[in-house]
Write a protein that holds these residues in place. Structure first.
Motif, PDB file in Angstrom:
ATOM      1  N   GLY A  85      -1.138  -2.248  -2.122  1.00 27.08           N
ATOM      2  CA  GLY A  85      -2.565  -2.153  -1.908  1.00 27.08           C
ATOM      3  C   GLY A  85      -3.119  -0.792  -2.273  1.00 27.08           C
ATOM      4  N   ASP A  86      -4.430  -0.651  -2.181  1.00 27.20           N
ATOM      5  CA  ASP A  86      -5.083   0.602  -2.562  1.00 27.20           C
ATOM      6  C   ASP A  86      -4.598   1.797  -1.749  1.00 27.20           C
ATOM      7  OD1 ASP A  86      -6.565  -0.685  -4.456  1.00 27.20           O
ATOM      8  OD2 ASP A  86      -8.432  -0.734  -3.306  1.00 27.20           O
ATOM      9  N   GLN A  87      -4.212   1.566  -0.486  1.00 25.78           N
ATOM     10  CA  GLN A  87      -3.791   2.657   0.397  1.00 25.78           C
ATOM     11  C   GLN A  87      -2.272   2.798   0.472  1.00 25.78           C
ATOM     12  OE1 GLN A  87      -5.890   4.674   1.921  1.00 25.78           O
ATOM     13  NE2 GLN A  87      -7.846   3.604   1.748  1.00 25.78           N
ATOM     14  N   ASP A  88      -1.553   2.061  -0.376  1.00 20.90           N
ATOM     15  CA  ASP A  88      -0.106   1.982  -0.235  1.00 20.90           C
ATOM     16  C   ASP A  88       0.670   2.940  -1.141  1.00 20.90           C
ATOM     17  OD1 ASP A  88      -0.428   0.021   1.646  1.00 20.90           O
ATOM     18  OD2 ASP A  88       0.077  -1.641   0.313  1.00 20.90           O
ATOM     19  N   VAL A  89       1.831   3.324  -0.632  1.00 21.07           N
ATOM     20  CA  VAL A  89       2.802   4.095  -1.385  1.00 21.07           C
ATOM     21  C   VAL A  89       4.016   3.194  -1.618  1.00 21.07           C
ATOM     22  CG1 VAL A  89       4.313   6.117  -1.340  1.00 21.07           C
ATOM     23  CG2 VAL A  89       2.016   6.262  -0.345  1.00 21.07           C
ATOM     24  N   LEU A  90       4.398   3.001  -2.876  1.00 22.46           N
ATOM     25  CA  LEU A  90       5.562   2.181  -3.197  1.00 22.46           C
ATOM     26  C   LEU A  90       6.793   3.078  -3.239  1.00 22.46           C
ATOM     27  CD1 LEU A  90       6.742  -0.580  -3.983  1.00 22.46           C
ATOM     28  CD2 LEU A  90       6.243  -0.006  -6.378  1.00 22.46           C
ATOM     29  N   VAL A 118       8.941   8.036  -4.182  1.00 26.40           N
ATOM     30  CA  VAL A 118       7.709   7.325  -4.552  1.00 26.40           C
ATOM     31  C   VAL A 118       7.794   6.914  -6.019  1.00 26.40           C
ATOM     32  CG1 VAL A 118       5.206   7.495  -4.785  1.00 26.40           C
ATOM     33  CG2 VAL A 118       6.362   8.607  -2.854  1.00 26.40           C
ATOM     34  N   ILE A 119       7.559   5.625  -6.282  1.00 23.29           N
ATOM     35  CA  ILE A 119       7.572   5.132  -7.669  1.00 23.29           C
ATOM     36  C   ILE A 119       6.229   4.524  -8.072  1.00 23.29           C
ATOM     37  CG2 ILE A 119      10.056   4.778  -7.784  1.00 23.29           C
ATOM     38  CD1 ILE A 119       9.573   1.805  -7.221  1.00 23.29           C
ATOM     39  N   GLY A 120       5.277   4.514  -7.147  1.00 24.41           N
ATOM     40  CA  GLY A 120       3.945   3.997  -7.449  1.00 24.41           C
ATOM     41  C   GLY A 120       3.011   4.237  -6.279  1.00 24.41           C
ATOM     42  N   ASP A 132      -2.432  11.922  -1.616  1.00 26.14           N
ATOM     43  CA  ASP A 132      -1.472  12.950  -1.209  1.00 26.14           C
ATOM     44  C   ASP A 132      -0.052  12.696  -1.691  1.00 26.14           C
ATOM     45  OD1 ASP A 132      -3.471  14.339   0.122  1.00 26.14           O
ATOM     46  OD2 ASP A 132      -3.141  13.251   2.003  1.00 26.14           O
ATOM     47  N   PHE A 133       0.190  11.563  -2.328  1.00 27.47           N
ATOM     48  CA  PHE A 133       1.535  11.235  -2.800  1.00 27.47           C
ATOM     49  C   PHE A 133       1.479  10.811  -4.260  1.00 27.47           C
ATOM     50  CE2 PHE A 133       1.337  10.308   1.744  1.00 27.47           C
ATOM     51  CZ  PHE A 133       2.365  11.105   2.214  1.00 27.47           C
ATOM     52  N   ALA A 134       2.555  11.110  -4.987  1.00 33.68           N
ATOM     53  CA  ALA A 134       2.630  10.780  -6.406  1.00 33.68           C
ATOM     54  C   ALA A 134       4.060  10.390  -6.747  1.00 33.68           C
ATOM     55  CB  ALA A 134       2.197  11.982  -7.248  1.00 33.68           C
ATOM     56  N   PRO A 135       4.250   9.629  -7.820  1.00 30.27           N
ATOM     57  CA  PRO A 135       5.607   9.274  -8.236  1.00 30.27           C
ATOM     58  C   PRO A 135       6.510  10.500  -8.340  1.00 30.27           C
ATOM     59  CG  PRO A 135       4.014   7.991  -9.465  1.00 30.27           C
ATOM     60  CD  PRO A 135       3.221   8.992  -8.679  1.00 30.27           C
ATOM     61  N   ARG A 153      13.004  -1.909  -2.334  1.00 27.29           N
ATOM     62  CA  ARG A 153      11.704  -1.249  -2.423  1.00 27.29           C
ATOM     63  C   ARG A 153      10.812  -1.737  -1.294  1.00 27.29           C
ATOM     64  NH1 ARG A 153      13.907  -1.889  -7.151  1.00 27.29           N
ATOM     65  NH2 ARG A 153      13.462  -4.120  -7.270  1.00 27.29           N
ATOM     66  N   ILE A 154       9.854  -0.890  -0.908  1.00 28.98           N
ATOM     67  CA  ILE A 154       8.900  -1.275   0.128  1.00 28.98           C
ATOM     68  C   ILE A 154       7.589  -0.533  -0.105  1.00 28.98           C
ATOM     69  CG2 ILE A 154       9.727   0.510   1.738  1.00 28.98           C
ATOM     70  CD1 ILE A 154       9.014  -1.459   4.026  1.00 28.98           C
ATOM     71  N   ALA A 155       6.473  -1.200   0.165  1.00 30.84           N
ATOM     72  CA  ALA A 155       5.148  -0.587   0.111  1.00 30.84           C
ATOM     73  C   ALA A 155       4.725  -0.231   1.532  1.00 30.84           C
ATOM     74  CB  ALA A 155       4.138  -1.536  -0.524  1.00 30.84           C
ATOM     75  N   VAL A 156       4.338   1.030   1.724  1.00 32.05           N
ATOM     76  CA  VAL A 156       3.993   1.536   3.049  1.00 32.05           C
ATOM     77  C   VAL A 156       2.615   2.180   2.988  1.00 32.05           C
ATOM     78  CG1 VAL A 156       4.718   3.051   4.941  1.00 32.05           C
ATOM     79  CG2 VAL A 156       6.450   1.996   3.456  1.00 32.05           C
ATOM     80  N   ASP A 157       1.798   1.939   4.011  1.00 31.24           N
ATOM     81  CA  ASP A 157       0.488   2.571   4.081  1.00 31.24           C
ATOM     82  C   ASP A 157       0.653   4.088   4.067  1.00 31.24           C
ATOM     83  OD1 ASP A 157      -1.975   3.765   5.375  1.00 31.24           O
ATOM     84  OD2 ASP A 157      -2.567   1.659   5.385  1.00 31.24           O
ATOM     85  N   GLN A 158      -0.177   4.765   3.268  1.00 30.72           N
ATOM     86  CA  GLN A 158      -0.043   6.222   3.137  1.00 30.72           C
ATOM     87  C   GLN A 158      -0.166   6.953   4.478  1.00 30.72           C
ATOM     88  OE1 GLN A 158      -3.128   8.184   0.886  1.00 30.72           O
ATOM     89  NE2 GLN A 158      -4.721   6.768   1.543  1.00 30.72           N
TER      90      GLN A 158
END
Length: 331
Positions: free
Chosen positions: A24-29, A69-71, A78-81, A100-105
């Motif tokens: 999602g828009d607020q997620d960190v992969l 972080v890969i996405g 505040d986070f980048a690959p 892999r997991i997507a987590v809210d920033q």
């Protein structure tokens, strides 16, 4: 991708192919480098928390993650690959026993620089529990006396170090074989739960962190000074907890009945009891990472398993006998 899931409550944890995470828009992969097992994973598998956490099955378990972080979503700033991060995903978004997991920033923090991924993955759930019990709820101050049960466990090893950093006199219960180890972590007094009775040795305790429940919790209330507080992380849940979580009046009544005995005992003794169900927090993890990098908190990893051995790791947790956390490394 590969993951370890349950298809039904009380069912076996097993490997399966599941869809890639939706970001999602607020997620960190996050590409998972390591995870760790917690009692919460087993309690969810057994269905013990389905009233509080009604998950849709099948379900990927896992509450701790460290990785890369890969996405990122469109609104993540505040986070980048390439960033090394750690997190405890919020409830209903767990699933770190996966590639892999997507987590809210809001739940993510940069990992400590001074430890490896396995050590970082050992921290989120237990360190957040310790922080929220001692700092947020307990308001532990220099010179106060705190009793931390099960000092050699995942929460206990971190809570002892944090309490010592806060300037408290730290008492813990553990087996005699762990006494020297816990003294090195910062415990001022270690009571051997196998041969000694903590309730007859202690008094005027300001704060108790109880991870055992039952008779231990009842006895813990008796060692508190007037106005002292016991914080339980295994239960029983209280009406206040139901209101805090928005669980509705029915569960509020259920929890009122479940916690009546301990709440009534606390009232008679002039002390307080609170049930803590830790919450995710990237901002608190940032503080914890700083304490790790400054040497205040040292992660304690008792055993390590490969990704293919996730079920064995959960079995090892149930068997006990280890110090600190059991971690899972992903190649």
């Amino acid at each position: 991708m590969r993951a370890f899931i349950i298809n039904k409550y009380k069912g076996l944890l097993h490997e399966a192919e599941i869809p890639e995470p939706s970001v999602g828009d607020q997620d960190v992969l996050i590409e998972v480098a390591a995870s760790s097992v917690n009692q919460l994973d087993e309690k969810i598998r057994l269905g013990e928390f389905k009233a509080i956490l009604p998950y849709k099955l099948p379900l990927t378990l896992g509450h701790d993650v460290a990785g890369t972080v890969i996405g990122v979503g469109a609104k993540v700033k505040d986070f980048a690959p390439g960033h090394k991060v750690f997190a405890r995903p919020q409830d209903h978004r767990i699933g770190t026993f996966a590639q892999r997991i997507a987590v809210d920033q809001a739940d993510v923090a940069l990992a400590p620089n001074s430890v490896d991924a396995a050590q970082a993955a050992s921290l989120p759930l237990v360190a957040l529990t310790a922080w929220q019990a001692l700092v947020e709820r307990g308001n532990l101050r220099p010179g106060q006396k705190v009793l931390i049960h099960a000092g050699a466990g995942g929460v206990g090893t971190i809570a002892i170090q944090l309490a010592k950093h806060l300037g408290a006199h730290v008492v813990t219960t553990a087996s005699a074989k762990n006494a020297e180890f816990l003294s090195e972590l910062g415990a001022d007094q270690i009571i051997d739960y196998r041969t000694e009775e903590f309730a007859t040795q202690l008094s005027d305790v300001d704060l108790v962190l109880d991870s055992l429940g039952g008779e231990s919790l009842s006895k813990s209330l008796t060692v508190l000074k007037p106005g002292g507080k016991a914080i339980g992380i295994t239960g029983p849940p209280t009406p206040a907890f139901a209101a805090e979580r928005g669980l509705g009046p029915v569960l509020g009544l259920v929890f009122r009945g479940l916690s009546y005995k301990v709440r009534n005992q606390a009232k008679r003794l002039g002390v307080q009891f609170e049930f803590l169900f830790m919450k995710s927090s990237g901002s608190q993890l940032r503080h914890i990472a700083e304490l790790v990098d400054s040497g205040v908190i040292k992660p304690v990893v008792g055993k390590s398993f490969s990704f293919e051995q996730v079920p064995e790791a959960l079995d090892a947790l149930a068997a006990g006998g280890h110090r600190g956390k059991i971690v899972i490394t992903v190649k």
